[in-house]
Design a protein around this motif. Sequence first.
Motif, PDB file in Angstrom:
ATOM      1  N   VAL A  52      77.008  26.008  30.407  1.00  0.00           N
ATOM      2  CA  VAL A  52      75.832  25.572  29.672  1.00  0.00           C
ATOM      3  C   VAL A  52      75.687  26.519  28.487  1.00  0.00           C
ATOM      4  N   TRP A  53      75.822  25.953  27.285  1.00  0.00           N
ATOM      5  CA  TRP A  53      75.662  26.728  26.055  1.00  0.00           C
ATOM      6  C   TRP A  53      74.223  26.555  25.584  1.00  0.00           C
ATOM      7  N   THR A  54      73.540  27.670  25.371  1.00  0.00           N
ATOM      8  CA  THR A  54      72.139  27.626  24.969  1.00  0.00           C
ATOM      9  C   THR A  54      71.972  28.167  23.555  1.00  0.00           C
ATOM     10  N   ARG A  83      68.913  28.859  20.546  1.00  0.00           N
ATOM     11  CA  ARG A  83      67.486  28.995  20.257  1.00  0.00           C
ATOM     12  C   ARG A  83      67.260  28.423  18.859  1.00  0.00           C
ATOM     13  N   THR A 124      64.241  22.639  26.187  1.00  0.00           N
ATOM     14  CA  THR A 124      63.127  23.289  26.864  1.00  0.00           C
ATOM     15  C   THR A 124      62.359  24.111  25.838  1.00  0.00           C
ATOM     16  N   HIS A 174      75.531  21.071  28.019  1.00  0.00           N
ATOM     17  CA  HIS A 174      76.387  21.166  29.209  1.00  0.00           C
ATOM     18  C   HIS A 174      77.795  20.686  28.861  1.00  0.00           C
ATOM     19  N   HIS A 234      70.089  23.178  25.453  1.00  0.00           N
ATOM     20  CA  HIS A 234      71.068  23.513  26.489  1.00  0.00           C
ATOM     21  C   HIS A 234      72.146  22.431  26.492  1.00  0.00           C
ATOM     22  N   LEU A 271      64.653  25.684  23.006  1.00  0.00           N
ATOM     23  CA  LEU A 271      66.020  25.968  23.416  1.00  0.00           C
ATOM     24  C   LEU A 271      66.749  24.647  23.598  1.00  0.00           C
ATOM     25  N   ASP A 326      60.822  27.546  24.511  1.00  0.00           N
ATOM     26  CA  ASP A 326      61.260  28.930  24.575  1.00  0.00           C
ATOM     27  C   ASP A 326      60.021  29.802  24.699  1.00  0.00           C
ATOM     28  N   GLU A 353      76.106  30.201  30.302  1.00  0.00           N
ATOM     29  CA  GLU A 353      75.858  30.445  31.723  1.00  0.00           C
ATOM     30  C   GLU A 353      76.308  29.251  32.545  1.00  0.00           C
TER      31      GLU A 353
END
Length: 166
Positions: free
Chosen positions: A125-127, A129, A155, A142, A140, A138, A157, A116
Amino acid sequence: MSVLRRLGMGASVLVLAVLLSACASPDREKPGARRADVLARLGAPHSTTALDGNRERLLYSTLPAGRQVFHLDFDATGRLERVEQVLTFARFSGIALDHWSRADVERAFGPPMLVERVARFDGDVWTYRFMDDYEPRLAHIHIDRAGTVRQLLFTDDQPPGDDRDF
């Protein structure tokens, strides 16, 4: 044959297929296994990477729904040396900001769960899990427009339907 009976047979076949596929998992592979046998059990990997000494790495991912990515490393004779689950806090923390590229990230972790854009960063931004001990998290990553990793954030989840106040 009645429609209900055909549906019952179809459901039975589906359940059997799910049970059989549950038996094949990268983390069940044992060192010494032959590459051809591993491929027969697990199917095609997401990616293959050449390693030093005519060795090879196969990457299997459970994303986007799962939380595991496995590296299966084979020696020059095609025998499994090791299996490693790489979606860990320690592995993500080893990303060298301003040095790793988009290709490095994909080679290490496979495809992300989500790609996203955000307003305050000019890139993707590749996320991913993953589990941090027993906590769902998660990562993230960049990646700027030039393909260089610039930032890494973690972050919690929060599961769907979990409306706890934090």
